[in-house]
Write an enzyme that holds these catalytic residues in place. Structure first.
Site, PDB file in Angstrom:
ATOM      1  CE  LYS A  82      -3.085   0.113  -7.354  1.00 43.27           C
ATOM      2  NZ  LYS A  82      -3.311   1.559  -7.098  1.00 43.27           N
TER       3      LYS A  82
HETATM    4  O1  G3P Z   1      -4.748   3.892  -4.837  1.00 41.74           O
HETATM    5  C1  G3P Z   1      -5.563   3.102  -4.072  1.00 41.74           C
HETATM    6  C2  G3P Z   1      -6.150   3.700  -2.823  1.00 41.74           C
HETATM    7  O2  G3P Z   1      -5.121   4.098  -1.970  1.00 41.74           O
HETATM    8  C3  G3P Z   1      -7.229   4.714  -3.046  1.00 41.74           C
HETATM    9  O3  G3P Z   1      -7.500   5.487  -1.917  1.00 41.74           O
HETATM   10  O4  G3P Z   1      -8.494   7.488  -0.897  1.00 41.74           O
HETATM   11  O5  G3P Z   1      -9.312   6.733  -3.126  1.00 41.74           O
HETATM   12  O6  G3P Z   1      -9.850   5.423  -1.079  1.00 41.74           O
HETATM   13  P1  G3P Z   1      -8.859   6.306  -1.764  1.00 41.74           P
END
Ligand code: G3P
Length: 216
Positions: A82
């Site tokens: 990633k």
């Molecule tokens: O891992 C990436 C993404 O899904 C993060 O989500 O909830 O931290 O905005 P969030």
């Protein structure tokens, strides 16, 4: 549509993988820090359960990303490197593509970013819809625009809807034809549930019990 879990918790992955519907896991440095466990061990444990585990580089320069990504890719065939959506990240995506190392481009917030990552050979792009919603924008509108663009070309890059917050996000992502949605464990647990399923099953069981012979 593929369903991934956004977590660094191995027990959560093992549980939902047991349902037979989990296609992958996305991790990020924040999720790994929250669990407080060894990164390599965590990722390798997850690789026992799913064929795709995104492991994020923490370097921000091309050489550093290259070094970390090469190392991660050597740990297990299920690992997807990633990479953040930056100019250095684009260089890294191009490099990993040349080495046949699978990549997921994270922190995508616009269509131009999506196009650049696809052109650099990303296997997956991850637009963050919840964070756009949090900022007063329409995250799902970005997915709609990206899917429109994808219809015009033959990009091999899969669109992964990330930063999902509720079941409707998953429904809308599926209706738009997004290839993958990732979601936290708590959201996964909501998807099988409907109150009419519960009450319907209770009634079936009660009616069945009524006609069973009583024990002497
Ligand atoms: O891992 C990436 C993404 O899904 C993060 O989500 O909830 O931290 O905005 P969030």
């Amino acid at each position: 549509m593929k369903l991934f879990m956004d977590t660094a918790n191995v027990a959560q992955v093992a549980e939902v993988a047991g349902w037979g519907i989990l296609d992958g896991v996305t991790t990020n440095p924040s999720l790994v820090a929250k669990e407080g466990k060894d990164f390599q061990q965590t990722v390798l444990e997850m690789c026992k359960h799913v064929p795709n585990v995104s492991a994020q580089v923490t370097a921000t320069d091309f050489e550093g990303m290259k070094k970390q990504g090469d190392e991660y890719a050597g740990w297990h065939k299920n690992i997807v490197v990633k990479v953040p959506m930056t100019v250095e990240g684009l260089k890294a995506l191009t490099y990993f593509k040349s080495k046949n190392i699978r990549t997921n481009t994270t922190l995508i917030f616009s269509v131009p970013q999506a196009i650049l990552a696809a052109k650099a050979g990303a296997s997956i792009i991850s637009p963050f819809i919840g964070r756009l919603d949090d900022a007063g924008e329409d995250g799902m509108a970005l997915i709609e625009e990206i899917m429109d663009v994808w219809m015009n070309y033959d990009f091999e890059t899969e669109v992964l809807v990330a930063s999902t917050r509720h079941p409707r996000h998953i429904v809308d992502a599926a209706r738009l034809g997004a290839h993958i949605a990732t979601m936290p464990y708590d959201l996964f647990k909501k998807l099988p549930l409907h109150p009419l399923t519960d009450s319907g099953l209770k009634k079936f069981q009660e009616d069945w019990e009524k006609v069973q012979p009583k024990a002497a």
